[in-house]
Design an enzyme around this catalytic site. Structure first.
Site, PDB file in Angstrom:
ATOM      1  N   LYS A 181       0.837  -1.206   0.000  1.00  0.00           N
ATOM      2  CA  LYS A 181       0.000   0.000   0.000  1.00  0.00           C
ATOM      3  C   LYS A 181       0.876   1.261   0.000  1.00  0.00           C
ATOM      4  O   LYS A 181       2.081   1.191   0.257  1.00  0.00           O
ATOM      5  CB  LYS A 181      -0.940  -0.019   1.209  1.00  0.00           C
ATOM      6  CG  LYS A 181      -1.864  -1.227   1.235  1.00  0.00           C
ATOM      7  CD  LYS A 181      -2.779  -1.286   0.025  1.00  0.00           C
ATOM      8  CE  LYS A 181      -3.777  -2.424   0.073  1.00  0.00           C
ATOM      9  NZ  LYS A 181      -3.225  -3.749  -0.197  1.00  0.00           N
TER      10      LYS A 181
HETATM   11  C1  LIG Z   1      -9.310  -3.364  -2.286  1.00  0.00           C
HETATM   12  C2  LIG Z   1      -8.775  -4.109  -1.111  1.00  0.00           C
HETATM   13  N1  LIG Z   1      -9.603  -4.441  -0.113  1.00  0.00           N
HETATM   14  C3  LIG Z   1      -9.159  -5.096   0.971  1.00  0.00           C
HETATM   15  C4  LIG Z   1      -7.847  -5.468   1.107  1.00  0.00           C
HETATM   16  C5  LIG Z   1      -7.423  -6.247   2.300  1.00  0.00           C
HETATM   17  O1  LIG Z   1      -6.419  -5.637   3.040  1.00  0.00           O
HETATM   18  P1  LIG Z   1      -5.357  -6.534   3.853  1.00  0.00           P
HETATM   19  O2  LIG Z   1      -4.483  -7.213   2.875  1.00  0.00           O
HETATM   20  O3  LIG Z   1      -4.636  -5.517   4.685  1.00  0.00           O
HETATM   21  O4  LIG Z   1      -6.149  -7.484   4.684  1.00  0.00           O
HETATM   22  C6  LIG Z   1      -6.943  -5.139   0.097  1.00  0.00           C
HETATM   23  C7  LIG Z   1      -5.527  -5.522   0.220  1.00  0.00           C
HETATM   24  O5  LIG Z   1      -4.821  -5.858  -0.640  1.00  0.00           O
HETATM   25  C8  LIG Z   1      -7.419  -4.457  -1.047  1.00  0.00           C
HETATM   26  O6  LIG Z   1      -6.595  -4.149  -2.052  1.00  0.00           O
END
Ligand SMILES: Cc1ncc(COP(=O)(O)O)c(C=O)c1O
Length: 367
Positions: A181
């Protein structure tokens, strides 16, 4: 030359920040978390915020805190990372998929009307690839059908719609700080809201059903969704680098644009007017995308496909029924995106030489 898809920009500063947690003998959620939270709220422009262990659980917490529960339906774009929809499944709800637009693959609200049922409780705009949905359309739609809005802003820190930060339009907004991110804490999440009652729900849910630490009386149901100061110390340093990260990503995008000039077969992913963009990856569209990706891999460049549409995901095959067939024909743009999209690297430490190498490799294939 080797070009990975992503590489977090972490170094001595982050290492020093972690060390300070050890020096102060405070590693669980404490002063660093408080400072990071206040700075994030200031950046985002939201009243309240709580951390979660990752973006997936931030969405789960957000859904629970606004009262979405078993049997409820949540409209989710067909083109997103799987976690947007698995979080809905985790609360016992049903994700109902809607196609996305053809220009930048954000949720297409004009196709959501026919998905409304008595069970529809919320809509989840997902701000994809570093830009943001047309939130005027989402707000109008949610008002018309009396739906709550939970924004999946996992990829959208420092991204705005007409000057207002992603995640602040709905009841709750959810962010991720995973290593790919814009800013990272390795793993991490954040939920924001302007509603005091939702904030209280979040506090109970994330910390064992109590507000105060050290008490063994639990007035509400809750769990452990805390982060820790080691992660948030990294986050603080990353936040300090945000402007530089943004500038670097914009420079990379500009360079790709320049190097693709005259290559008519390639289309670059473009945000809506009114939407800010901090390129998460650089998305391109090309008719022989999967062949090109294989070629790039042979040149030591690591591309990524666009998301595989959720209606095709084996894990969601149980959602197919007479009412919701979830056929490809209902999601032409999500299918098109997967078949034609390629994510090119856009991480802050990517060098101009690497971008040039990627573009030269692409030109070689397309000629
Ligand atoms: C659009 C979106 N939603 C949710 C997530 C989930 O986040 P995490 O990987 O921190 O659980 C991501 C992560 O890649 C994402 O890109």
């Amino acid at each position: 030359m080797k070009v990975p898809q992503l590489s977090p920009w972490i170094g001595k500063e982050e290492y020093k920040a972690i060390k300070s947690c050890f020096d102060n003998n405070w590693i669980t959620e404490g002063p660093k978390s408080k400072e990071f939270s206040l700075k994030l709220l200031n950046l985002i422009g939201a009243k309240y915020g709580v951390f979660a262990p990752n973006g997936t659980l931030a969405i789960y917490l957000g859904l629970r805190a606004i009262g979405v529960g078993p049997g409820d339906e949540v409209i989710v774009p067909d083109f997103t990372f799987v976690a947007s929809a698995t979080a809905v499944e985790m609360i016992g709800g049903t994700p109902v998929f809607v196609d996305v637009n053809r220009k930048n693959f954000q949720m297409d609200i004009s196709k959501a009307e026919k998905l409304i049922s008595k069970k529809t409780k919320a809509i989840m705009p997902v701000h994809i690839y570093g830009t943001i949905c047309n939130m005027d359309d989402v707000l109008r739609f949610a008002k018309k059908y009396n739906l709550m809005i939970i924004e999946d802003a996992a990829q959208a820190i420092a991204v705005h719609w007409k000057g207002k930060h992603a995640g602040t339009f709905g009841e709750v907004g959810c962010f991720s700080f995973f290593a790919d991110k814009t800013i990272t804490t390795a793993e991490g999440g954040f939920v924001v809201t302007d509603d005091e009652k939702i904030y209280e729900n979040l506090l109970y849910l994330r910390n064992q059903g109590r507000i105060d630490r050290g008490s063994f009386i639990h007035p509400a149901m809750g769990y452990n969704f805390r982060m820790n100061d080691i992660q948030n110390a990294i986050g603080l340093v990353q936040l300090g680098k945000l402007n530089e990260i943004k500038k670097r990503k914009e420079h990379i995008l500009g360079l790709y644009r320049k190097l693709f000039e005259g290559l008519d077969k390639i289309t670059l992913f473009e945000p809506e007017e009114g939407a800010e963009w901090i390129p998460f990856r650089v998305g391109i569209l090309y008719s022989r995308a999967h062949e090109l990706m294989a070629f790039l891999r042979s040149k030591n460049v690591e591309p990524r496909t666009f998301f595989y549409p959720l209606h095709k995901q084996p894990c969601f095959s149980y959602l197919k029924n007479k009412k919701r067939k979830n056929n490809d024909s209902e999601f032409p743009n999500a299918v098109y995106a997967y078949e034609n999209g390629i994510c090119l690297p856009a991480f802050p430490t990517l060098t101009d030489k690497q971008v040039t190498y990627v573009c030269e490799s692409i030109r070689k294939f397309i000629k």
